[in-house]
Design an enzyme around this catalytic site. Structure first.
Site, PDB file in Angstrom:
ATOM      1  N   THR A  27     -20.042 -40.893 -17.503  1.00 39.11           N
ATOM      2  CA  THR A  27     -19.344 -39.619 -17.676  1.00 39.11           C
ATOM      3  C   THR A  27     -18.155 -39.737 -18.616  1.00 39.11           C
ATOM      4  OG1 THR A  27     -20.008 -38.934 -15.447  1.00 39.11           O
ATOM      5  CG2 THR A  27     -18.150 -37.776 -16.428  1.00 39.11           C
ATOM      6  N   THR A 202     -20.145 -43.591 -12.658  1.00 35.01           N
ATOM      7  CA  THR A 202     -19.639 -43.835 -11.303  1.00 35.01           C
ATOM      8  C   THR A 202     -20.739 -43.926 -10.251  1.00 35.01           C
ATOM      9  OG1 THR A 202     -19.336 -41.460 -10.923  1.00 35.01           O
ATOM     10  CG2 THR A 202     -17.463 -42.680 -11.837  1.00 35.01           C
TER      11      THR A 202
END
Length: 665
Positions: A27, A202
């Site tokens: 991300t 993540t």
């Protein structure tokens, strides 16, 4: 031979550390596409290059000139520049120099293949030129970025780093075992850097940090994995703090572990689980405290940092068994389900049990587990609870152990799975040896059971008297005077009554000991006094154990007395051993966890001092432990100068020593 690097003045490199950033995707570098967030090649690198907090080669940004009011005003008014508070014209960013110093980076795959990009993207930037140097190994010189100089704890430093961007960039949900092998291989290929930061998505970050903690064997440098919940492309994001925090810690501290940094906290990488998909505080370490807390100050919890023997060179293990899986118990689970799950090619299973290691007590279920264990399947029991450990307090837990299931202690599911895959990839290990190693902490991944806390007793005071006695003994000029012992006399009056009034509180004894032990350690090493060094190590270990028990007796020395710094020179005991040719103490220090890559305030390593002083045995010991010359030792010309001097006077012994370090005359 040494890797080619740009030649810089000593003043340029003595206050710099070099960090390799391996950008796998995630991300942190994504942009909004037609179907949501997507990774975009070059976006992250170009964004960091344009932000002066991440890249200020001329040291001409606001960040570099805002240390004081006077400095800011002088910078603001120089070269016709007006203060942005009083001018309607936006302040222009400094023009970067036409030539950026490049850093050598090696990749385990081809980096920079323009054909892998769409035509319109490949025309955007010139990809770095890659040269194949071995099978599936390429190298390139990448432009370096450099942070502004910042002062932390009285020390000014800037971080020079290069970004090795993967092609293609990966969403972390697509990360596989071969990608873990690639990351560990690229760290091994680029081990001449001071530290490493891995940018990662993540979702599977905990799996990667756990896997790397095992694949990176005998790690002696800092490796930090980080990412973001909100990408850098968004105005409000957590990417800036996470990346800057990871870079700062990696560039300033030697924490020889694979770590995970998120939301101002550095965790041990194999102790972490992702606990939230929408909070910025997305990770937690329920069974182990943090390594670093970043607030107004950066607080390194050195007593929590792993310290292990460093007599072996760093190496990357390049295999992991894919035949492992996780099975979560649930009420009503059938023996047929368990048997089907444990069929080949499965070789190891992480069994997530109830509570503290409990399972249904049906005989058919226990028989299915026992049959699998008897066939050599490794079954590791962990708790479904995020906090806590497996125990044998309940009968329902003991029956699992009787069936052949091994306890995973308080390991996280991610850690247990990757540790199992790591151990099963070592063909030399038998199933029995794998079971023993599962229950043994290899990288601090599980907690050792603590004994009873106990009360403070005279043992602490006796130990302090021993420290003072040793200190007096070693402080005497040579020849050493007769041994002085501080002890009680027949009347019960101790030596402190004749010298000083020592308080017997645990806190004051602890602080006195902490103040004396570092000096005693340096004295012992300077004299190659192995007995006194062992005394210091034992005293320090005892203090740390008492601290773990809650007795508040732990020392605050970074890495313990093994790595304690001389306040005047920032030299560790290993530096002292190298300078004085203390071969026995050097070996003991490394065996006890001394950091071989530490530099003093002049930027020199222990290997440089040992070679310069002509101590062959110490040089060989350091090389065996993975030491290598670099930084100011090479780029500042100090090692080359020593070689020329030895050549001029015909010192063959000295030339042979430098040759062993990899430096040719």
């Amino acid at each position: 031979m040494f890797d080619a690097c740009p030649v810089m003045e000593p003043s340029q490199v003595s206050d710099e550390s070099r960090v390799l950033v391996i950008y796998t995707g995630g991300t942190i570098g994504m942009l909004v596409g037609q179907h949501g967030y997507v990774p975009e090649p070059y976006f992250l690198t170009e964004t960091l290059r344009s932000q002066t907090r991440f890249h200020d080669p001329l040291q001409d940004s606001l960040f570099s000139n805002a240390g004081s009011v006077q400095g800011f005003r002088q910078w603001s008014s120089s070269s016709g520049r007006s203060s942005p508070l009083t001018s309607n014209t936006p302040d222009a960013l400094p023009t970067p120099p036409t030539h950026q110093p490049t850093l050598l980076v090696r990749s385990a795959r081809f980096i920079g293949d323009p054909s892998a990009l769409a035509p319109n993207q490949s025309e955007m930037k010139d990809r770095p030129t890659c040269v194949q140097v071995a099978d599936k190994v390429f190298e390139a010189y990448l432009p370096s970025l450099v942070t502004p100089r910042t002062t932390i704890a009285g020390k000014t430093k800037r971080i020079r780093y290069a970004i090795l961007e993967w092609n293609p960039l990966l969403d972390s949900s697509n990360i596989e075992i071969e990608d873990w092998i690639r990351i560990s291989t690229e760290i091994e290929l680029n081990y001449h850097y001071d530290a490493f930061v891995i940018l990662h998505g993540t979702d599977t970050m905990c799996y990667t940090s756990s896997a790397l903690s095992f694949l990176l064997e005998d790690l002696g440098k800092t490796v930090i994995i980080t990412g973001a919940q909100i990408p850098l492309s968004q105005l409000r994001n957590d990417a800036v703090d996470n990346l800057m925090g990871a870079l700062t810690i990696a560039g300033r501290y030697i924490i020889p572990e694979c770590c995970l940094y998120f939301n101002h906290t550095l965790f041990r990488g194999n102790r972490v689980s992702k606990t939230s998909s929408f909070d910025l505080s997305a990770f937690s370490s329920p069974n182990f405290p943090s390594l670093v807390d970043v607030g107004i100050d950066i607080v390194v919890n050195w007593n929590n940092v792993l310290r292990q023997a460093s007599l072996q060179k760093f190496r990357a293990h390049k295999a992991m068994s894919p035949n492992v899986a996780t099975l979560r118990l649930f009420p009503g689970i059938t023996a047929a389900t368990v048997r089907a799950f444990l069929m080949p090619p499965v070789r190891g299973v992480v069994l997530e049990t109830f509570g503290a290691g409990n399972a249904p007590q049906r005989s058919d279920l226990m028989l299915a587990l026992k049959e699998a264990c008897d066939r050599g399947i490794i079954v590791v029991a962990i708790s479904q609870c995020s906090k806590g450990s497996i125990s044998d307090a309940y009968e329902t837990g003991r029956t699992l152990m009787q069936a052949g299931v091994v306890s995973g202690g308080d390991m996280t599911p991610e850690c247990a799975l990757t540790k199992l895959g790591y151990l099963l990839s070592k063909n030399e290990l038998s199933p029995g040896e794998v079971r023993n190693l599962i229950a043994t902490p290899l990288r601090g991944e599980l907690s050792r059971p603590l004994g009873s806390t106990g009360e403070f007793s005279d043992e602490s005071l006796a130990k302090l008297r021993g420290v003072v006695s040793r200190f007096i003994q070693l402080s005497q000029p040579k020849p050493i005077l007769p041994h002085i012992t501080i002890s009680s006399d027949s009347a019960g009056t101790t030596a402190r009554n004749a010298a000083a009034a020592w308080s017997e509180t645990a806190a004051e004894i602890s602080s006195t000991e902490a103040a004396l032990l570092p000096f005693l350690t340096h004295l012992a090493v300077a004299r190659d006094d192995l007995d006194s060094l062992q005394f210091c190590i034992d005293a320090d270990d005892y203090a740390n154990v008492q601290s773990a028990k809650g007795n508040n007796m732990g020392t605050s020395v970074p890495g313990g007395v093994i790595n304690c710094l001389d306040p005047a020179s920032d030299r560790t005991p290993l530096h002292v051993a190298a300078l004085n040719g203390a071969a026995r103490c050097a070996h003991k220090l490394l065996d006890s966890g001394a950091l071989v890559h530490c530099r003093d305030n002049l930027g020199h390593t222990s290997l440089y001092y040992a070679a310069r002083q002509g101590h062959m045995e110490v040089v060989q010991t350091l090389l065996q432990a993975g030491a290598r010359l670099g930084g100011i030792d090479i780029e500042g010309g100090y090692a080359a100068l020593a070689v020329r001097a030895a050549k001029n006077i015909g010192d063959k012994h000295c030339l042979e020593i430098w040759k062993q370090t990899g430096l040719q005359a």
